[in-house]
Design an enzyme around this catalytic site. Structure first.
Site, PDB file in Angstrom:
ATOM      1  N   LYS A   1      26.785  -7.798 -21.637  1.00 41.40           N
ATOM      2  CA  LYS A   1      27.201  -7.250 -22.937  1.00 41.40           C
ATOM      3  C   LYS A   1      26.445  -5.950 -23.195  1.00 41.40           C
ATOM      4  O   LYS A   1      25.269  -5.829 -22.824  1.00 41.40           O
ATOM      5  CB  LYS A   1      26.932  -8.283 -24.030  1.00 41.40           C
ATOM      6  CG  LYS A   1      27.486  -7.916 -25.403  1.00 41.40           C
ATOM      7  CD  LYS A   1      27.324  -9.076 -26.384  1.00 41.40           C
ATOM      8  CE  LYS A   1      27.825  -8.737 -27.773  1.00 41.40           C
ATOM      9  NZ  LYS A   1      27.719  -9.882 -28.704  1.00 41.40           N
TER      10      LYS A   1
ATOM     11  N   SER B   1      31.783 -11.227 -31.272  1.00 44.18           N
ATOM     12  CA  SER B   1      31.698  -9.856 -30.830  1.00 44.18           C
ATOM     13  C   SER B   1      31.626  -9.697 -29.307  1.00 44.18           C
ATOM     14  O   SER B   1      31.846  -8.594 -28.794  1.00 44.18           O
ATOM     15  CB  SER B   1      30.457  -9.195 -31.457  1.00 44.18           C
ATOM     16  OG  SER B   1      29.280  -9.838 -31.016  1.00 44.18           O
TER      17      SER B   1
ATOM     18  N   SER C   1      29.203 -15.302 -31.802  1.00 45.90           N
ATOM     19  CA  SER C   1      29.767 -14.279 -30.905  1.00 45.90           C
ATOM     20  C   SER C   1      29.836 -14.645 -29.435  1.00 45.90           C
ATOM     21  O   SER C   1      30.440 -13.897 -28.662  1.00 45.90           O
ATOM     22  CB  SER C   1      28.994 -12.976 -31.051  1.00 45.90           C
ATOM     23  OG  SER C   1      29.430 -12.309 -32.197  1.00 45.90           O
TER      24      SER C   1
END
Ligand code: GLN
Length: 470
Positions: free
Chosen positions: A78, A153, A177
């Site tokens: 990420k 996210s 997330s």
């Protein structure tokens, strides 16, 4: 090599048996990315050359017998987890040209094992969102139905794994997330116990809530990654001490906070949930209602505590210390212009909200009150775990939604209703697939969430594996 069936566990066996090399494996993933990512847009950047170099080094390690669980395993990262020398932008314009000056602790651990880093994945800006639509660099499509969001996210990480463009990926979870995108794309997502995995080198959003964790295809792979990532780290002041795991006797009882589940949950999601409870009964678990009177307040508490912490954490992006810097005549205007140009609308909304709830006139009414209710929510879990091994809920109230359909911020926040309690209480939680529902002709995955007492990830893996084999 059929990437759609491949897991970390299977690739480890194949690599060790020399069925193919780490370089072959990495090239297969790079080819998949070249074929599919034009449409999906899971990655913000692909590190082709360095990935091949890392794979060659892994092959040399394997040849010497210097083998770890992640040696030669191609993974995605990420965009808010630091890798020395690499861009890490949190999908924000304000960090567009920021290069990490050090490795996060999780990066160090993965490098030490000879993992291969394929690239950095798209996300909601500064991890604020549930759809990846808040990225400053465009949206990511859900590989199960490209008209729909992959969740957020960590939507890029989820889409990368769900479309076989990475064997597994790391995400971060402040209010869901990791688990929510796992649920929306049909993967396994783990939010570890707060403090189990070091936050050193993770860009802070809500520091008392954030945890790094894996997105994988199976529970076994989730455990493999968790075992690599976890452990005490003196560089993270909230890191838990390493303790030998306690094998407490299993009660074989699972709790369901029934009254919390009904409101606004999609009936088909509830049907999949009930079917999953039946499977657990067949595995010998007693399913019992648990009274958790304060968890319905979790969403309200989260959307005070998280913006408060985020507004403080993001004050470091001032045009002087990191990234973007707008030219202006005086320092105050540099701050103002940089932040106005660098932050997107959702980030600005949360900074305003957070500054408001922390302001002298309102901190008692909002922030301190939310902290007090947070303690009550924690108490609900501690009480429930006296009589049950785990608490279960759907991960999300509904399957993946279409782009733009939750443009009202509050409609988006409601997506987090079942995921935020774990972050507020600090307990570990896992999401795993619980079957599909059909919407507009598309078959969409749904997620089953299991929550366990602090440091008891072993319970999540055990029940998760029992369900996978049910
Ligand atoms: N969707 C939640 C939010 O927008 C959770 C985000 C997260 O876990 N990083 O805050």
């Amino acid at each position: 090599m059929d990437l759609s069936k491949l897991t970390i566990a299977a690739a480890r066996q194949d690599l060790d048996a020399k069925k193919y090399s780490a370089l072959d494996l990495t090239n297969a993933y790079l080819d998949a990315i070249a074929q599919k990512d034009g449409e999906i847009h899971a990655y913000l950047e692909v590190w082709k050359d360095s990935a091949r170099e890392e794979a060659k080094r892994a092959d040399a390690m394997i040849a010497k017998g210097d083998i770890y669980p992640l040696t030669g395993i191609p993974l995605a990262m990420k965009d808010n987890i630091l890798i020395e020398g690499r861009t890490a932008s949190s999908a924000s314009k304000i960090l567009e040209n920021y290069h990490a000056s050090y490795d996060s602790t999780v990066t160090e651990k993965m490098k030490a094992q000879g993992a291969v880093f394929l690239g950095r994945t798209n996300m909601d800006e500064f991890a604020m969102g549930s759809s990846t639509e808040n990225s400053a660099y465009g949206t990511t499509k859900n590989p199960r139905d490209t008209k729909r969001v992959p969740g957020g996210s960590s939507g890029g990480s989820a889409a990368a794994v769900a479309s076989d463009m990475a064997l597994a990926a790391l995400g971060s979870d402040t209010g869901g997330s990791i688990r929510q995108p796992a649920s929306l794309t049909g993967l396994v997502g783990l939010k570890p116990t707060y403090g189990a995995v070091s936050r050193f080198g993770l860009m802070a959003m809500g520091s008392s809530l954030d945890q790094i964790g894996p997105l994988t295809k199976t529970v076994a792979d989730s455990k493999i990654l968790f075992d690599v990532l976890k452990g005490n780290d003196p560089r993270d002041g909230t890191s838990l001490p390493d303790v030998a795991s306690i094998a407490a006797p299993q009660k074989k009882v699972i709790g369901v906070p029934r009254s919390f589940l009904k409101e606004g949950t999609d009936p088909d999601v509830l049907a999949r949930f009930e079917e999953t409870l039946k499977k657990l009964e067949k595995k010998g678990y007693e399913i019992r209602d648990v009274d958790m009177p304060n968890i319905p307040y979790s969403l309200a508490v989260y959307y005070i505590v998280m913006p408060a912490e985020a507004s403080t954490n993001l004050s470091r992006f001032d045009g002087i210390r990191y990234g973007l810097s707008a030219a202006a005549d005086d320092i105050k205007s540099v701050y103002g212009k940089t932040r106005a140009a660098g932050f997107g609308p959702e980030v600005r909304r949360r900074i305003i909200l957070g500054s408001f709830v922390l302001s002298a006139g309102y901190a008692d009414a909002y922030y301190r009150r939310a902290r007090a209710v947070r303690e009550l929510i924690r108490g609900d879990f501690l009480r429930a775990f006296q009589s049950v091994d785990a608490v279960v809920t759907p991960t999300c109230p509904a399957p993946a939604f279409t782009f733009g359909s939750k443009s009202d911020p509050v409609a988006m926040y409601i997506e987090d209703i079942f995921s935020v309690p774990a972050n507020l209480a600090g307990v570990p939680a896992i999401s795993l697939p619980m079957g599909t529902v059909v919407r507009d002709g598309s078959t969409l995955p749904t997620g089953f969430q299991i929550l366990a007492p602090h440091t008891r990830e072993d319970i999540l893996f055990k029940i998760g594996q029992e369900l996978e084999s049910a």
